[in-house]
Design a protein around this motif. Structure first.
Motif, mmCIF file in Angstrom:
data_model
loop_
_atom_site.group_PDB
_atom_site.id
_atom_site.type_symbol
_atom_site.label_atom_id
_atom_site.label_comp_id
_atom_site.label_asym_id
_atom_site.label_seq_id
_atom_site.Cartn_x
_atom_site.Cartn_y
_atom_site.Cartn_z
ATOM 1 N N LEU A 301 -35.604 17.729 33.233
ATOM 2 C CA LEU A 301 -36.958 17.313 32.892
ATOM 3 C C LEU A 301 -37.902 17.495 34.083
ATOM 4 O O LEU A 301 -39.065 17.905 33.921
ATOM 5 N N ALA A 302 -37.406 17.162 35.291
ATOM 6 C CA ALA A 302 -38.238 17.351 36.484
ATOM 7 C C ALA A 302 -38.547 18.829 36.720
ATOM 8 O O ALA A 302 -39.683 19.195 37.105
ATOM 9 N N ALA A 303 -37.543 19.679 36.485
ATOM 10 C CA ALA A 303 -37.780 21.119 36.665
ATOM 11 C C ALA A 303 -38.802 21.630 35.646
ATOM 12 O O ALA A 303 -39.712 22.420 35.998
ATOM 13 N N MET A 304 -38.680 21.201 34.399
ATOM 14 C CA MET A 304 -39.638 21.619 33.379
ATOM 15 C C MET A 304 -41.038 21.093 33.695
ATOM 16 O O MET A 304 -42.046 21.796 33.515
ATOM 17 N N ARG A 305 -41.114 19.851 34.193
ATOM 18 C CA ARG A 305 -42.420 19.284 34.527
ATOM 19 C C ARG A 305 -43.066 20.053 35.658
ATOM 20 O O ARG A 305 -44.291 20.315 35.636
ATOM 21 N N ALA A 306 -42.252 20.414 36.649
ATOM 22 C CA ALA A 306 -42.808 21.172 37.780
ATOM 23 C C ALA A 306 -43.345 22.533 37.318
ATOM 24 O O ALA A 306 -44.425 22.981 37.761
ATOM 25 N N THR A 322 -41.257 32.946 33.941
ATOM 26 C CA THR A 322 -41.527 31.518 33.736
ATOM 27 C C THR A 322 -40.945 31.052 32.412
ATOM 28 O O THR A 322 -40.337 29.958 32.317
ATOM 29 N N ALA A 323 -41.110 31.861 31.386
ATOM 30 C CA ALA A 323 -40.542 31.506 30.084
ATOM 31 C C ALA A 323 -39.026 31.401 30.164
ATOM 32 O O ALA A 323 -38.402 30.512 29.557
ATOM 33 N N LEU A 324 -38.402 32.320 30.935
ATOM 34 C CA LEU A 324 -36.948 32.284 31.074
ATOM 35 C C LEU A 324 -36.494 31.024 31.791
ATOM 36 O O LEU A 324 -35.505 30.395 31.398
ATOM 37 N N ARG A 325 -37.248 30.623 32.831
ATOM 38 C CA ARG A 325 -36.867 29.404 33.545
ATOM 39 C C ARG A 325 -37.012 28.161 32.652
ATOM 40 O O ARG A 325 -36.151 27.283 32.646
ATOM 41 N N LEU A 326 -38.110 28.114 31.885
ATOM 42 C CA LEU A 326 -38.287 26.980 30.988
ATOM 43 C C LEU A 326 -37.216 26.963 29.904
ATOM 44 O O LEU A 326 -36.677 25.901 29.553
ATOM 45 N N HIS A 327 -36.896 28.151 29.393
ATOM 46 C CA HIS A 327 -35.864 28.229 28.355
ATOM 47 C C HIS A 327 -34.500 27.783 28.912
ATOM 48 O O HIS A 327 -33.734 27.089 28.223
ATOM 49 N N ARG A 328 -34.215 28.168 30.148
ATOM 50 C CA ARG A 328 -32.941 27.785 30.758
ATOM 51 C C ARG A 328 -32.849 26.253 30.900
ATOM 52 O O ARG A 328 -31.807 25.656 30.642
ATOM 53 N N GLN A 329 -33.960 25.628 31.302
ATOM 54 C CA GLN A 329 -33.937 24.174 31.451
ATOM 55 C C GLN A 329 -33.819 23.474 30.088
ATOM 56 O O GLN A 329 -33.117 22.450 29.966
ATOM 57 N N VAL A 330 -34.498 24.038 29.088
ATOM 58 C CA VAL A 330 -34.389 23.448 27.748
ATOM 59 C C VAL A 330 -32.967 23.578 27.222
ATOM 60 O O VAL A 330 -32.403 22.644 26.636
ATOM 61 N N MET A 331 -32.350 24.751 27.428
ATOM 62 C CA MET A 331 -30.973 24.946 26.977
ATOM 63 C C MET A 331 -30.010 24.008 27.721
ATOM 64 O O MET A 331 -29.064 23.471 27.137
ATOM 65 N N ARG A 332 -30.284 23.810 29.005
ATOM 66 C CA ARG A 332 -29.428 22.907 29.767
ATOM 67 C C ARG A 332 -29.580 21.470 29.268
ATOM 68 O O ARG A 332 -28.590 20.724 29.160
ATOM 69 N N LEU A 333 -30.841 21.114 28.953
ATOM 70 C CA LEU A 333 -31.071 19.774 28.430
ATOM 71 C C LEU A 333 -30.388 19.598 27.076
ATOM 72 O O LEU A 333 -29.766 18.562 26.785
#
Length: 521
Positions: A301-306, A322-333
């Motif tokens: 969540l902190a990574a997505m917020r940043a 940027t989309a890939l990084r957000l997608h990776r964090q969402v998938m991890r969550l």
């Protein structure tokens, strides 16, 4: 109205029981006293009549039988009144008027120093001849009173037949034997008084009854006092347990009760303390688990917020990276949430609704094939020859869910990839054991360093536990993989444990019950 507690109920029950016992005791005691007083008095009275026994012995010796006295009430009465001639009639019928040895003819009034018209002197009794003497009225023509023992006397022969006198109950009457030589020729029998006829008798029974009642009341008071004290002492642990249970229900799981002794109440207290200790441990584990979950969720969540704040501030532009990084964090969550849900399920919840035949060695080799390239990239040697050797002879069969078993094998391999150092190795082995519960497939995963401290090995299967704090989330995953493995294996009726590996890392031993085994190692 005061609350009727268990201790009060026990006390009232004991009080009722003791009161009933007291009434029964007093009733039977008074009844026995009334019934036993007559025979007791008769026994005392007859033992004072051995003078009459001596007369009867002389009469039998002189006549050779009881014929002269049989059914002759007048002769029997004269004998009791001191007709010594009747007692000493010889065999020829001649009366011997000699007095018995214990009787001495009284001296004259002049010898006693009395006036000629004064009262008659008291008869002298030779104490050495007999313990007791006949009453004075026998010598001076008196008559016995209404409760006189002479009205209850009888003479029976050796067979128990009544010769003369009152026919008495042999079980209630007192008697003295009349001996002739070494044999018994008859008995002098005295019937007991029927009822309490005199005031003295009634007063005696009343006094004794009062003593019995007072003794019983004193015993009752003492027993009730002891019952009250014992009830309070016995049930004080229950009161303590009640208060402690209320405290635990209020959330104070640190509450404990004092335990003394080894009885059932002490066992109950120890069981309660064990339960409270478990609840305290579970509550502490729950708080720690919630803290760990919050910590795990905070990272993605902190990574997505940043990332989002950077886009809002214009620091970054929204592009494919940027989309890939957000997608990776969402998938991890999402993966973390799925792992949490899986780890929270109980073994019975994980049991597959429809079981099917599954070949665990085939599933394990499929997982090995899917991860072999990654093992090579990490520089970790993977040896599965032991599994292949067992599978070449025969394929063990289990009744379970192939998808979930495949997930267990993938999690174990991923665990080695996440924690084993480059240049290390993973050795897989398999065998089939025959146990009293049936054949079981035993799989062994041995990896190399780093290892886990011995005291941390049993905790490897706890949710969110990591044996090495230096392993971060990027390389170590969510910390739920082994917990999911344990829940799945136990749902299939198997076991999974962790030990120190001879290769320097961790040994995971997994055992599954088989439907049929085609071979053994």
């Amino acid at each position: 109205m005061p609350r009727l507690t268990l201790s009060r109920k026990i006390f009232l029950a004991l009080a009722t029981l003791l009161l009933g016992v007291l009434l029964i005791f007093a009733g039977f005691s008074i009844f026995g006293l009334q019934r036993g007083l007559g025979p007791y008095v008769a026994e005392i009275e007859i033992r004072r009549m051995d003078w009459l026994v001596q007369l009867l012995q002389k009469h039998y010796a002189a006549n050779g039988s009881w014929g002269k006295l049989r059914d002759d009430e007048d002769a029997w009465r004269r004998l009791q009144m001191g007709d010594f001639g009747l007692a000493n009639t010889d065999a020829r019928g001649n009366e011997d008027n000699r007095l018995p040895p214990w009787y001495q003819r009284p001296p004259s009034r002049e010898q006693e120093g009395q006036r000629p018209d004064g009262p008659p002197p008291w008869p002298r009794i030779d104490a050495g001849a007999s313990r007791y003497a006949p009453p004075p009225w026998l010598f001076f023509g008196g008559r016995p009173s209404g409760d006189s023992p002479f009205q209850r006397l009888s003479l029976v022969d050796a067979t128990g037949a009544t010769v003369v006198g009152l026919v008495a109950d042999p079980h209630e009457a007192a008697r003295l034997p009349i001996r002739q030589g070494k044999g018994i020729v008859g008995y002098l029998v005295l019937a007991p008084l029927e009822g309490l006829k005199s005031e003295a008798d009634r007063a005696f029974v009343a006094r004794q009854s009062g003593i019995v009642m007072l003794t019983g009341l004193a015993g009752l008071v003492l027993a009730l006092a002891l019952s009250w004290l014992l009830a309070r002492r016995w049930f004080s642990p229950i009161d303590a347990l009640t208060q402690a249970a209320s405290d635990v229900a209020s959330g104070r799981a640190v509450t404990r009760v004092p335990v003394h002794g080894t009885d059932e109440l002490a066992l109950l207290g120890r069981t309660f303390n064990d339960m409270a200790a478990r609840l305290d441990t579970i509550e502490a584990s729950r708080r720690a688990w919630l803290a760990d979950v919050a910590h795990e969720l905070r990272t993605p969540l902190a990574a997505m917020r940043a990332e989002i704040e950077a886009l809002q501030d214009g620091v970054r532009s929204f592009d494919d990276r940027t989309a890939l990084r957000l997608h990776r964090q969402v998938m991890r969550l999402g993966q973390l949430v799925d792992d949490l849900r899986s780890s929270m399920r109980e073994p019975q919840d994980l049991a597959p609704p429809t079981r099917a035949a599954a070949y665990p060695l085939v599933l394990l080799m499929e997982a090995v094939g899917m991860t072999r390239e990654r093992f090579a990239q990490c520089g970790i040697a993977l040896d599965a020859s032991g599994v292949q050797a067992v599978g070449a002879r025969a394929q063990p069969l289990v009744d379970g869910d192939a998808r979930r078993l495949h997930q267990v094998f993938m999690n174990l391999l991923e665990n080695t990839l996440a924690y084993t150092e480059s240049g290390g190795q993973l050795h897989l082995d398999a065998r089939v054991d025959d146990t009293p519960d049936g054949p079981r497939l035993v799989l062994r995963f041995d990896d190399s360093a780093p290892g886990v401290a011995p005291d941390e090995l049993p905790r490897l299967f706890e949710r969110l536990f990591r044996g090495d704090t230096s392993r971060n989330r990027a390389t170590g995953g969510s910390g739920l993989g082994l917990s999911i493995c344990r829940a799945t294996v136990e749902a299939h009726g198997g076991t999974i444990d962790a030990f120190a590996s001879p290769l320097g890392g961790v040994r995971i031993v997994l055992a599954l019950p088989l439907v049929a085994a085609g071979g053994s190692s």
